[in-house]
Design an enzyme around this catalytic site. Sequence first.
Site, PDB file in Angstrom:
ATOM      1  N   LYS A 145      41.450  37.258  31.357  1.00 29.58           N
ATOM      2  CA  LYS A 145      41.103  37.832  32.616  1.00 29.58           C
ATOM      3  C   LYS A 145      41.012  39.273  32.668  1.00 29.58           C
ATOM      4  CE  LYS A 145      44.056  36.018  36.612  1.00 29.58           C
ATOM      5  NZ  LYS A 145      44.844  35.875  36.813  1.00 29.58           N
ATOM      6  N   ILE A 146      39.805  39.390  34.141  1.00 31.55           N
ATOM      7  CA  ILE A 146      38.660  40.413  33.562  1.00 31.55           C
ATOM      8  C   ILE A 146      39.032  40.937  35.485  1.00 31.55           C
ATOM      9  CG2 ILE A 146      36.537  41.859  33.145  1.00 31.55           C
ATOM     10  CD1 ILE A 146      37.364  40.290  31.082  1.00 31.55           C
TER      11      ILE A 146
END
Length: 220
Positions: A84-85
Amino acid sequence: MELFLDSAVIAEVEEISSGGVLGGVTTNPTLIRRSGGDFKKTIQRIAELCPGPISAEVNSMDCDGMVSEARELKELLPDNVIIKIPCTAEGLAATTILSKEGIDVNMTLVFSVSQALLSAKAGACYVSPFIGRIDDKGEDGMKLIAEIMQAWNNDSSITCKVLAASIRSLAHVELSARLGAHAATIPTTIFHQMIKHELTDVGIEKFLADWDAVESEGRA
Ligand code: E4P
């Protein structure tokens, strides 16, 4: 629509996954903090409990840091863990690099169609528009889901899945499904609400009472 659990509490993942409907799990630093557990051990355990994608978030804010964190997490953790960015310029650059390496990215903290489009073009596997946080500002979070789905329908080259996030109500889940979102990440309390209906409870009560009557009449 895939149903994901938005939690880092192992007991909650165990409970919801036992129903056989869980498609994945999303976590974030706040959820990890709330769970009281160690980050990597928690993700490892969740990934064992649920075969679907498990989102683990990077904490670096620069592209190089995000890329090396993502590679390290992919090295250490099971294959179903995705990265997750946050949706920033650095996050986009990191996503472009990681997606070319075959590392799946869930682009998080998305609040506009533009951010969603950029995420898709950078190769993110999921894009997470935060419905509830938009509602919290007095605006309409569901409108963003509708607009993103409209943009997706106009561009057949997009393969990125829309993951409705920051869900606060049953209506958020049901509308996301009706609008064609590919997935929704749902807090445990809302999962509990999804199975409940007062007419189901009333119906069960009546069936049980009638079955007792059938038994007491010796007709069972
Ligand atoms: C999604 O991946 C996020 O973890 C989550 O949905 C954030 O929700 P919140 O706005 O309730 O913190």
